[in-house]
Design a protein around this motif. Sequence first.
Motif, short mmCIF file in Angstrom:
data_model
loop_
_atom_site.label_atom_id
_atom_site.label_comp_id
_atom_site.label_asym_id
_atom_site.label_seq_id
_atom_site.Cartn_x
_atom_site.Cartn_y
_atom_site.Cartn_z
N VAL A 74 0.85 -1.20 0.00
CA VAL A 74 0.00 0.00 0.00
C VAL A 74 0.88 1.24 0.00
O VAL A 74 1.86 1.31 0.73
N ARG A 75 0.51 2.20 -0.84
CA ARG A 75 1.19 3.51 -0.81
C ARG A 75 0.11 4.56 -0.58
O ARG A 75 -0.90 4.58 -1.24
N THR A 76 0.34 5.41 0.40
CA THR A 76 -0.71 6.39 0.75
C THR A 76 -0.44 7.77 0.18
O THR A 76 -1.27 8.66 0.33
N ASP A 77 0.73 7.95 -0.45
CA ASP A 77 1.07 9.33 -0.83
C ASP A 77 1.71 9.44 -2.22
O ASP A 77 2.54 10.32 -2.45
N THR A 78 1.33 8.58 -3.14
CA THR A 78 1.90 8.69 -4.49
C THR A 78 1.24 9.86 -5.23
O THR A 78 0.18 10.35 -4.83
N GLU A 79 1.82 10.24 -6.34
CA GLU A 79 1.25 11.34 -7.14
C GLU A 79 -0.16 10.97 -7.62
O GLU A 79 -1.05 11.81 -7.66
N ARG A 80 -0.34 9.69 -7.96
CA ARG A 80 -1.65 9.24 -8.46
C ARG A 80 -2.71 9.38 -7.35
O ARG A 80 -3.82 9.86 -7.58
N VAL A 81 -2.33 8.98 -6.14
CA VAL A 81 -3.24 9.09 -4.99
C VAL A 81 -3.59 10.56 -4.74
O VAL A 81 -4.77 10.93 -4.59
N LEU A 82 -2.57 11.40 -4.72
CA LEU A 82 -2.81 12.82 -4.43
C LEU A 82 -3.66 13.47 -5.52
O LEU A 82 -4.50 14.32 -5.24
N ALA A 83 -3.46 13.03 -6.77
CA ALA A 83 -4.25 13.60 -7.87
C ALA A 83 -5.73 13.26 -7.70
O ALA A 83 -6.60 14.10 -7.91
N VAL A 84 -6.01 12.01 -7.29
CA VAL A 84 -7.42 11.62 -7.09
C VAL A 84 -8.01 12.43 -5.92
O VAL A 84 -9.11 12.98 -6.01
N ARG A 85 -7.25 12.50 -4.82
CA ARG A 85 -7.76 13.25 -3.66
C ARG A 85 -8.01 14.71 -4.01
O ARG A 85 -9.01 15.30 -3.59
N ARG A 86 -7.11 15.29 -4.80
CA ARG A 86 -7.28 16.71 -5.19
C ARG A 86 -8.55 16.91 -6.02
O ARG A 86 -9.29 17.85 -5.83
#
Length: 251
Positions: A74-86
């Motif tokens: 699990v990665r909680t802080d990748t660019e892909r994750v942050l892009a979805v959250r944004r």
Amino acid sequence: MITFTIDGIQAEAESSTTILQVARDMDINIPTLCHHEALQSYGACRLCVVEMQKGKRTRIVTSCNYPVEDGMVVRTDTERVLAVRRLVIELLLARCPNVTVIKERAQELGITEPRFKKDNNFCILCGQCIRVCREVVGVEAIGFAGRGVSREVAPPFFDPARQCIGCGSCVYICPTGIITMEDVKDAPSHSPDGGSVMGTQRIMHNWKQTFRMAECKSCGRPFLPQVQIDFMVEKCNIPREELEVCKTCKP
Ligand code: SF4
Ligand code: FES
């Protein structure tokens, strides 16, 4: 026990534990909006997304309702994750530009102005009010009504919420503060014998209901809606005398 990796750290947890629970235990910050420990996860807001890799496959999943699996990474802080959250928070900011919790979460993710057309809604459709009413209180006074952009929380048929007991759990749990209740002194209400009595009344504005507040048998202070006491006597089998005294006066 399940063994997995989260943000490069090897970890262990019981099989039904969610990724969010594990992350919180390890002090890893994952933002949430529709999650509450006392309620079943619902996965409505999608702010808690993380990247999950199992074998060669990588997926974005909501951490609040996704249980850990053996060997998962699990990665909680990748660019892909942050892009979805944004994107999630930007859409919510466009829907609710004047809600403090949304503005704060948006700022944490570096969003100050949404690119989308702004509305002025105060409900994020997280469903916590509905779930606390059903799962904790044991009543189904409210639910979702309508579809798409007209989806909202309301009592059945938009009538005054017949099942509501005026406990205020929905007010307490709502993250945006849109649900309000008010205790009004010296207001008339129906007495059990069909007449009218003066006393304190609790108004649940959103659910169009008013409740007569019972007075503590010891100090006389209005402290709970009478209908809530009746509900608890019946549902929890607690002697009425114990419920008719406020917390301060309880021995
Ligand atoms: S009223 Fe509040 S708790 Fe209920 S769905 Fe809307 S934001 Fe969530
Ligand atoms: S906190 Fe997980 S979807 Fe809302």
